[in-house]
Every structure is written in C-alpha cells, then in structure tokens.
Scaffold this motif. Sequence first.
Motif, PDB file in Angstrom:
ATOM      1  N   SER A 106      39.595  -7.370  -6.885  1.00  0.00           N
ATOM      2  CA  SER A 106      40.094  -7.785  -8.192  1.00  0.00           C
ATOM      3  C   SER A 106      39.321  -8.975  -8.759  1.00  0.00           C
ATOM      4  N   THR A 107      38.750  -9.826  -7.904  1.00  0.00           N
ATOM      5  CA  THR A 107      38.028 -11.025  -8.384  1.00  0.00           C
ATOM      6  C   THR A 107      36.588 -11.067  -7.921  1.00  0.00           C
ATOM      7  N   TRP A 108      36.123 -10.054  -7.214  1.00  0.00           N
ATOM      8  CA  TRP A 108      34.749 -10.053  -6.724  1.00  0.00           C
ATOM      9  C   TRP A 108      34.282  -8.610  -6.573  1.00  0.00           C
ATOM     10  N   GLY A 109      33.028  -8.414  -6.282  1.00  0.00           N
ATOM     11  CA  GLY A 109      32.485  -7.083  -6.052  1.00  0.00           C
ATOM     12  C   GLY A 109      32.104  -6.371  -7.333  1.00  0.00           C
ATOM     13  N   PHE A 110      31.978  -5.047  -7.252  1.00  0.00           N
ATOM     14  CA  PHE A 110      31.542  -4.239  -8.383  1.00  0.00           C
ATOM     15  C   PHE A 110      32.545  -4.288  -9.523  1.00  0.00           C
ATOM     16  N   SER A 111      32.023  -4.110 -10.722  1.00  0.00           N
ATOM     17  CA  SER A 111      32.889  -3.934 -11.882  1.00  0.00           C
ATOM     18  C   SER A 111      33.479  -2.525 -11.839  1.00  0.00           C
ATOM     19  N   LEU A 112      34.408  -2.255 -12.734  1.00  0.00           N
ATOM     20  CA  LEU A 112      35.033  -0.927 -12.781  1.00  0.00           C
ATOM     21  C   LEU A 112      33.992   0.165 -13.014  1.00  0.00           C
ATOM     22  N   ILE A 113      33.064  -0.090 -13.937  1.00  0.00           N
ATOM     23  CA  ILE A 113      32.047   0.927 -14.236  1.00  0.00           C
ATOM     24  C   ILE A 113      31.174   1.193 -13.017  1.00  0.00           C
ATOM     25  N   GLN A 114      30.758   0.137 -12.317  1.00  0.00           N
ATOM     26  CA  GLN A 114      29.914   0.313 -11.131  1.00  0.00           C
ATOM     27  C   GLN A 114      30.682   0.991  -9.998  1.00  0.00           C
ATOM     28  N   ALA A 115      31.925   0.580  -9.787  1.00  0.00           N
ATOM     29  CA  ALA A 115      32.739   1.167  -8.723  1.00  0.00           C
ATOM     30  C   ALA A 115      33.014   2.640  -9.007  1.00  0.00           C
ATOM     31  N   ARG A 116      33.239   2.960 -10.283  1.00  0.00           N
ATOM     32  CA  ARG A 116      33.464   4.366 -10.642  1.00  0.00           C
ATOM     33  C   ARG A 116      32.217   5.196 -10.367  1.00  0.00           C
ATOM     34  N   GLN A 117      31.055   4.621 -10.642  1.00  0.00           N
ATOM     35  CA  GLN A 117      29.809   5.331 -10.386  1.00  0.00           C
ATOM     36  C   GLN A 117      29.621   5.587  -8.892  1.00  0.00           C
ATOM     37  N   VAL A 118      29.966   4.587  -8.062  1.00  0.00           N
ATOM     38  CA  VAL A 118      29.876   4.772  -6.608  1.00  0.00           C
ATOM     39  C   VAL A 118      30.803   5.893  -6.161  1.00  0.00           C
ATOM     40  N   TYR A 119      32.006   5.918  -6.727  1.00  0.00           N
ATOM     41  CA  TYR A 119      32.957   6.961  -6.328  1.00  0.00           C
ATOM     42  C   TYR A 119      32.466   8.348  -6.726  1.00  0.00           C
ATOM     43  N   THR A 120      32.031   8.497  -7.981  1.00  0.00           N
ATOM     44  CA  THR A 120      31.625   9.822  -8.460  1.00  0.00           C
ATOM     45  C   THR A 120      30.313  10.295  -7.844  1.00  0.00           C
ATOM     46  N   ALA A 121      29.434   9.352  -7.475  1.00  0.00           N
ATOM     47  CA  ALA A 121      28.114   9.736  -6.953  1.00  0.00           C
ATOM     48  C   ALA A 121      28.080   9.848  -5.435  1.00  0.00           C
ATOM     49  N   VAL A 122      28.974   9.133  -4.733  1.00  0.00           N
ATOM     50  CA  VAL A 122      28.904   9.092  -3.270  1.00  0.00           C
ATOM     51  C   VAL A 122      30.170   9.630  -2.617  1.00  0.00           C
ATOM     52  N   VAL A 123      31.315   9.070  -3.007  1.00  0.00           N
ATOM     53  CA  VAL A 123      32.558   9.389  -2.308  1.00  0.00           C
ATOM     54  C   VAL A 123      33.074  10.779  -2.668  1.00  0.00           C
ATOM     55  N   ARG A 124      33.152  11.076  -3.943  1.00  0.00           N
ATOM     56  CA  ARG A 124      33.713  12.372  -4.344  1.00  0.00           C
ATOM     57  C   ARG A 124      32.901  13.571  -3.866  1.00  0.00           C
ATOM     58  N   PRO A 125      31.551  13.521  -3.894  1.00  0.00           N
ATOM     59  CA  PRO A 125      30.805  14.649  -3.323  1.00  0.00           C
ATOM     60  C   PRO A 125      31.106  14.882  -1.840  1.00  0.00           C
ATOM     61  N   ALA A 126      31.300  13.794  -1.076  1.00  0.00           N
ATOM     62  CA  ALA A 126      31.653  13.950   0.337  1.00  0.00           C
ATOM     63  C   ALA A 126      33.055  14.516   0.481  1.00  0.00           C
ATOM     64  N   LEU A 127      33.949  14.134  -0.428  1.00  0.00           N
ATOM     65  CA  LEU A 127      35.331  14.600  -0.392  1.00  0.00           C
ATOM     66  C   LEU A 127      35.437  16.083  -0.719  1.00  0.00           C
ATOM     67  N   THR A 128      34.597  16.562  -1.613  1.00  0.00           N
ATOM     68  CA  THR A 128      34.731  17.929  -2.134  1.00  0.00           C
ATOM     69  C   THR A 128      33.634  18.869  -1.647  1.00  0.00           C
ATOM     70  N   TYR A 129      32.907  18.473  -0.600  1.00  0.00           N
ATOM     71  CA  TYR A 129      31.796  19.322  -0.142  1.00  0.00           C
ATOM     72  C   TYR A 129      32.314  20.718   0.241  1.00  0.00           C
ATOM     73  N   GLY A 130      31.599  21.734  -0.215  1.00  0.00           N
ATOM     74  CA  GLY A 130      31.961  23.113   0.117  1.00  0.00           C
ATOM     75  C   GLY A 130      33.138  23.647  -0.671  1.00  0.00           C
ATOM     76  N   ALA A 131      33.509  22.983  -1.761  1.00  0.00           N
ATOM     77  CA  ALA A 131      34.700  23.382  -2.516  1.00  0.00           C
ATOM     78  C   ALA A 131      34.599  24.789  -3.088  1.00  0.00           C
TER      79      ALA A 131
END
Length: 286
Positions: free
Chosen positions: A168-193
């Motif tokens: 909430s007070t440090w780290g990536f901004s919302l836009i950067q964190a969203r990009q990490v999620y959509t580019a890294v986390v979500r593909p791993a979550l949905t692989y082989g869908a």
Amino acid sequence: MLNRKITLAFDNQESKILDISVRISQGLPLSSILFLFYNAELLEICNPTQIRVSSLVFIDNVNLLAYGPTTERNCRQLEAVHDKCLAWARKYRALFAPEKYTLMHFSRRRRFNMKAPIQLESIEKKPEESVRVLRAWLDPRLNWNSHLDRIMQKMKSQINALFKTTGSTWGFSLIQARQVYTAVVRPALTYGATAWHQPHQQPFPSLKPTRVGITTKLEKQQNTCLQQITGAYRAALIITVKAEAYILPLDLHLDSVVSQALKRMKESDMTRQIEAACTVIRRKLC
C-alpha cells in the motif's frame, strides 16, 4: 549438430571427401523443420493403420495412445509399436530414454484393470497416477485434479513473489502490478485452459451462467492476487476489486481464450485435421 560427408564437384573435377559439421541451435525455426524430416518415418511408425494406436508428437516428445476393449490389450499394442520404434532408433542411431517413460490408463469405469503393466524388453512400467504431457498434468479419469494440484503448488510461489513486489505504501504502482499479474501470474494460472476450461452454458439470458470444471477454484487464486495489487481490504466486494483492477472474471477471460484458440484452429485448418483423426479412430473402433 549435423555431421555429413560430402564431395565438391567443379568442371568435372571432384574433391576428396570432406567432413561437414554444422551446429543448429534448438530455438531456430530451421531446427524444427529439419527435425520433422528426420522424424518423418517415426511418425508413420507411431500411427499404424492396422492397430488401434495413435500418437501425439511435439519436437522430441512422443506420446503413444492405444485404445481398445481392455487395458491388457492396449499394453500389447504399445509394446508392438515400441519394438518398431527401437528398430527405427537403431537404424538412425537415435536413443530413447526408457527411464523417462510413463504409462497411464484412461477410463472412468471401474471394470477395467487400471494396474496392468507394460513390458518393454527388460523394463516393466507400471501405471502412474498422473502424467505430464507438454506441461499439462493428466489423471486416469481426465477430471484435471492433478493439473489443478500442480497449479495450486505453482501459485504459492507466484503469489508470494507478487506480495513482495506490491504494497500500500511501497512497491509497484497499480498499473505496474496489474501488468505483472497479466503478463506473468495469469498465464501460469491458466496454462492449458483450451483443454480443461468449459465455456459458459447459458440456455436462458435471464439466468446466471453456470461455472463448471476447475475454473471456479482458480478464480479464488485470481481474487487473492487482485486484492494484493489493488491494496483492497479482504471485506471489499470482489466485483469492485476486479473493476478497480480492470480485470475480467477468470471464467470470462478463459471463454475469450478458448474462442480465440478455436478461431486459430479453423483458420490454420487444424480443425479439419482433428476431425480426420477422430474419424480414423471411430473406424478402428468399429
């Protein structure tokens, strides 16, 4: 690595025999094309017309599928095809790795012997509870529980890494964190869908779509990630969190992924090839 012996000819004159050694990186497009030529005869062996065996081949991964009235008969068919594969390997000086082989029987009926082993020369292989095929984990009943377990294990490290990069007070901004999620986390979550996700079935527009399969369980993982990247309280409505993060519900996102995959298959003529393979299997079952 390609090793060949050639002679050069010019003006009716031939050179002595020369050793040519060319290294081709595995990632180059030419590498996969040449490997198709090298593997052409093996593909014919793995797709015989006389017995009920088909194959799925990707680069140097060969998967054999035998189908029939009993698991024991399927094992005998696999053994026969494997003997021919070994003959091909000896002819072209290729090597297989029997220690990496895995055997699995697929059936949702209990009347079959799901523990029938296969004998490959001096090696006996017993059926496994789960098997990986191109990073997708299969189980005997094809309900994707094994794949779900693997995803859950992987998401522990993915979510932990996301937590360490946001706050909430440090780290990536919302836009950067969203990009990490959509580019890294979500593909791993949905692989082989495209294999395990079942799109919505909504017979009446007034009814809420029915979610089936493992998507509902994975939705909770996405919710955890979105709460972290937006800094939302746990008591916050998840629909509001998704709106703030500008992220679709997982089931709707996967509906789009499956739809795009079907479109690509039709445009590349893959749909016709799949239908032709299914027709061959139906004929052999008759």
